[in-house]
Design a protein around this motif. Structure first.
Motif, short mmCIF file in Angstrom:
data_model
loop_
_atom_site.label_atom_id
_atom_site.label_comp_id
_atom_site.label_asym_id
_atom_site.label_seq_id
_atom_site.Cartn_x
_atom_site.Cartn_y
_atom_site.Cartn_z
N LEU A 144 -8.92 -2.44 0.15
CA LEU A 144 -7.69 -1.65 0.07
C LEU A 144 -7.11 -1.39 1.46
O LEU A 144 -5.90 -1.50 1.67
N GLN A 145 -7.98 -1.05 2.41
CA GLN A 145 -7.50 -0.76 3.76
C GLN A 145 -6.76 -1.97 4.34
O GLN A 145 -5.69 -1.82 4.95
N GLU A 146 -7.33 -3.15 4.14
CA GLU A 146 -6.70 -4.36 4.66
C GLU A 146 -5.44 -4.69 3.88
O GLU A 146 -4.42 -5.09 4.47
N PRO A 203 2.52 -6.70 4.00
CA PRO A 203 3.90 -6.37 3.57
C PRO A 203 4.23 -6.81 2.15
O PRO A 203 5.11 -6.21 1.51
N LEU A 204 3.51 -7.81 1.65
CA LEU A 204 3.74 -8.25 0.26
C LEU A 204 3.58 -7.08 -0.71
O LEU A 204 4.31 -6.97 -1.70
N SER A 250 4.13 -1.15 -12.53
CA SER A 250 2.76 -1.56 -12.23
C SER A 250 2.16 -0.79 -11.06
O SER A 250 2.80 0.05 -10.42
N LEU A 251 0.89 -1.07 -10.78
CA LEU A 251 0.13 -0.40 -9.73
C LEU A 251 0.50 -0.92 -8.35
O LEU A 251 0.90 -2.08 -8.20
N PHE A 252 0.31 -0.08 -7.34
CA PHE A 252 0.46 -0.53 -5.96
C PHE A 252 -0.37 -1.79 -5.74
O PHE A 252 -1.55 -1.85 -6.12
N GLY A 253 0.25 -2.81 -5.14
CA GLY A 253 -0.42 -4.09 -4.98
C GLY A 253 -1.72 -4.03 -4.22
O GLY A 253 -2.66 -4.78 -4.50
N ALA A 313 -7.74 -4.53 -4.33
CA ALA A 313 -9.06 -3.91 -4.27
C ALA A 313 -9.77 -3.97 -5.62
O ALA A 313 -10.99 -4.19 -5.69
N ALA A 314 -9.01 -3.80 -6.70
CA ALA A 314 -9.59 -3.89 -8.04
C ALA A 314 -10.13 -5.30 -8.30
O ALA A 314 -11.21 -5.48 -8.89
N ALA A 315 -9.37 -6.30 -7.87
CA ALA A 315 -9.84 -7.68 -8.03
C ALA A 315 -11.11 -7.92 -7.22
O ALA A 315 -12.04 -8.62 -7.68
N ALA A 316 -11.19 -7.32 -6.03
CA ALA A 316 -12.41 -7.45 -5.22
C ALA A 316 -13.60 -6.82 -5.92
O ALA A 316 -14.73 -7.34 -5.86
#
Length: 397
Positions: free
Chosen positions: A61-63, A68-69, A279-282, A287-290
């Motif tokens: 998430l931090q990264e 910018p995407l 939708s959720l913040f990208g 982070a969820a995918a990680a």
């Protein structure tokens, strides 16, 4: 010259008047009064994970927050990479095949989906079959839809599984939706594959959509892996499953969940969300995918910790004479109240005299009377201390 405008009474919409009282808000209020008075309160009444989110998820998430995407609006239905990630996890964990584009909806936490599905499928006059005891937020969506609930009692004598043969013909004729939830909140019971086979046949016969709440799907004890509804043949034809990262990865505050399965129900959930959200913040989606595709050691460690806490708590309870069957899953324990008490009177006594918060069973439905729910969301030493405090009340002579 005065420009004062006289006030007029704000009239809420009728739907606001039928919403159920938020049970847990009341529980928190009582606990906070004791804390504000300076007491050392042990809160075993809520389902809020006490461990931090694993570091590799936080780092992602931090990264991602610097990308910018993700500063722009995300796709309305969420990023495909997150849908692919949960499909991959279901394939690896349950051997379930999911089409990421048509059989996965991204939710603002599982609770949101549980409320939304009732609004997607129910009209005034329809019936929703609801477990009793059960998670109170099932009631909220049904109330907002204007439909009626028919309760399915979960009895200890039937392993806390519903008895479909006990439902009335009138309720079955009007039923359009049903909730099932295993591992179960609040009872801690698990369901065998045969239960889901029966449920699928029942749903198909009566034209009822199944909503399987699998929030505690990662938390099965004693080496028993919880069964996913979607593992059973025919499940996708009659319903969907709700999954969340809150419990599996200690991400309760991140608000990431999924609706999985039946394409038409997924389409309807995506449609209603188009009118509520973007939708959720990208960065959170990344982070969820990680979490879903990364190493799963953290999940195994978390399960081991909850099982150890469960065993410590039940051993201590056994020692003071508070006998109960051990939870099979989730991070809750379901304990019968001692003679001479209701669930509410016991909860009040424990808070007032022992400074321990437990959830009275009546808050989960009429069939929850006679029990209290305790959470495993505090260290073992605090669980032992809670039992030591209870022992001083001499409730189990």
């Amino acid at each position: 010259m005065s420009s004062r405008v006289s006030a007029f009474p704000i009239q809420p919409a009728e739907r606001m008047k039928v919403l159920p009282t938020q049970f847990f808000a009341t529980l928190v209020g009582k606990a906070n009064l004791q804390i504000a008075a300076g007491h050392d309160v042990i809160n075993l009444g809520q389902g809020n994970p006490d461990q931090p989110t694993p570091p590799h998820i936080v780092k992602t998430l931090q990264e991602a927050a610097e990308n910018p995407l993700y500063h722009r609006y995300p796709p309305f239905n969420g990023f495909l990479f997150l849908k692919q990630a949960v499909a991959q996890r279901y394939k690896e964990d349950y051997n379930v095949d999911l089409d990421p584009e048509t059989e996965v909806a991204i939710l603002f936490g599982g609770k949101t989906g549980l409320v939304e599905i009732a609004q997607c499928l129910l009209n005034p006059g329809d019936v929703c079959l609801v477990p009793d005891p059960g998670y109170p937020d099932y009631w909220s969506g049904v109330a907002l839809s204007g439909a009626r609930m028919a309760f399915m009692p979960l009895r200890e004598s039937n392993a806390f599984l519903p008895d479909y043969s006990a439902l009335s013909a009138d309720d079955l004729n009007k039923a359009k939706l049903m909730f099932v939830n295993y591992p179960n909140n609040p009872t801690g019971a698990a369901a065998p594959a045969s239960f889901y086979e029966e449920t699928i046949r029942f749903a198909e016969k009566h034209g009822i959509v199944v909503a399987s709440d699998f929030a505690y799907g990662a938390l099965g004890f004693d080496g028993h892996k919880p069964v996913s509804f979607l593992q059973l043949p025919g499940a996708k034809e009659v319903g969907i499953e709700f999954y969340t990262l809150s419990k599996t990865y200690n991400m309760a505050g991140w608000r990431v969940g999924f609706a999985l399965g039946n394409k038409e129900v997924v389409r309807l959930i995506n449609l209603i969300q188009d009118h509520y959200y973007c939708s959720l913040f990208g960065g959170i989606q990344a982070a969820a995918a990680a979490a879903l595709t990364g190493p799963q050691d953290c999940v195994a460690d978390l399960l081991a910790m909850y099982q150890s806490r469960r065993d410590v708590l039940y051993s201590a309870l056994d020692a003071i004479g508070w006998k109960a069957n051990r939870s099979q899953g989730s991070f809750f324990t379901w304990l019968p109240v001692p003679k001479g008490h209701t669930s509410a009177s016991l909860a009040d006594l424990l808070l007032e005299e022992a400074k321990i918060v437990v959830a009275p069973g009546i808050g989960f439905g009429e069939s929850g009377e006679g029990y209290v729910r305790l959470g495993l969301l505090t260290p073992e030493a605090r669980l032992q201390e809670a039992v030591d405090r209870i022992a001083k009340l001499n409730l189990f002579k």
